[in-house]
Design a protein around this motif. Structure first.
Motif, PDB file in Angstrom:
ATOM      1  N   GLN A  85       9.132  -9.495  -7.775  1.00  0.00           N
ATOM      2  CA  GLN A  85       9.188  -8.452  -6.769  1.00  0.00           C
ATOM      3  C   GLN A  85       7.997  -7.503  -6.901  1.00  0.00           C
ATOM      4  OE1 GLN A  85      12.851  -6.315  -6.733  1.00  0.00           O
ATOM      5  NE2 GLN A  85      12.330  -5.180  -4.890  1.00  0.00           N
TER       6      GLN A  85
ATOM      7  N   ASP B 188       3.378  -4.502  -0.674  1.00  0.00           N
ATOM      8  CA  ASP B 188       4.100  -3.328  -0.185  1.00  0.00           C
ATOM      9  C   ASP B 188       3.729  -3.140   1.277  1.00  0.00           C
ATOM     10  OD1 ASP B 188       5.360  -0.947   0.298  1.00  0.00           O
ATOM     11  OD2 ASP B 188       4.172   0.211  -1.119  1.00  0.00           O
TER      12      ASP B 188
ATOM     13  N   CYS C 154       4.861  -1.211   3.441  1.00  0.00           N
ATOM     14  CA  CYS C 154       4.875   0.170   3.911  1.00  0.00           C
ATOM     15  C   CYS C 154       3.981   1.070   3.063  1.00  0.00           C
ATOM     16  CB  CYS C 154       6.309   0.696   3.940  1.00  0.00           C
ATOM     17  SG  CYS C 154       7.319  -0.110   5.194  1.00  0.00           S
ATOM     18  N   GLY C 155       3.096   0.489   2.285  1.00  0.00           N
ATOM     19  CA  GLY C 155       2.132   1.288   1.535  1.00  0.00           C
ATOM     20  C   GLY C 155       1.028   1.785   2.462  1.00  0.00           C
TER      21      GLY C 155
ATOM     22  N   CYS D 236       5.498  -3.290   8.401  1.00  0.00           N
ATOM     23  CA  CYS D 236       6.385  -2.295   7.809  1.00  0.00           C
ATOM     24  C   CYS D 236       7.525  -2.042   8.797  1.00  0.00           C
ATOM     25  CB  CYS D 236       5.605  -1.002   7.553  1.00  0.00           C
ATOM     26  SG  CYS D 236       6.613   0.379   6.994  1.00  0.00           S
TER      27      CYS D 236
ATOM     28  N   ALA E 141       7.468   5.980   5.500  1.00  0.00           N
ATOM     29  CA  ALA E 141       6.737   5.533   4.311  1.00  0.00           C
ATOM     30  C   ALA E 141       6.384   6.713   3.407  1.00  0.00           C
ATOM     31  CB  ALA E 141       5.466   4.782   4.718  1.00  0.00           C
TER      32      ALA E 141
END
Length: 124
Positions: free
Chosen positions: A23, A28, A30-31, A83, A101
């Motif tokens: 994981q 990411d 939504c980074g 995202c 975010a």
């Protein structure tokens, strides 16, 4: 039967820590990714959207309004279109922003989108 389960249980216990590792290498979505088209923009800083910040505080509607819209103080950044909270920028084609975010509610999108009739206040 119990003897057959012990090796399986031991194997599971050995692999369990690796699940978190898998994981950790997942992207990411939504980074914050930032934008590159704000160089010499009259209102936004060059690095707008690169990290979470209340970027709209410098916008005329946030500077001049007696009662500032709530989104003025809310932080946002540009994120991947994948995202789950990404909203397309109407002036910055190909970029997507997200308040979620950055841990803030999105009070901008539904009030200031073209569908709401406030095109001039929409995100650059």
């Amino acid at each position: 039967a119990m003897m057959m389960l012990l090796p399986l249980l031991a194997m599971t216990m050995m692999l369990l820590p690796l699940l978190g590792t898998v994981q950790a290498f997942a992207p990411d979505l939504c980074g914050c990714i930032g934008a590159s088209a704000f160089v010499d923009h009259p209102t936004y800083q060059d690095n707008a959207g690169l990290f979470c910040s209340a970027w709209d505080l410098s916008m005329p509607v946030c500077l001049e309004a007696k009662v500032k819209p709530t989104y003025c103080k809310h932080e946002w950044c540009y994120v991947s279109e994948h995202c789950d909270s990404a909203q397309p920028s109407i002036y910055h084609e190909g970029y997507y922003y997200s308040y979620k975010a950055c841990g803030f509610p999105d009070t901008f999108t539904h009030k200031c989108s073209p569908m709401a009739g406030s095109l001039t206040q929409a995100r650059m």
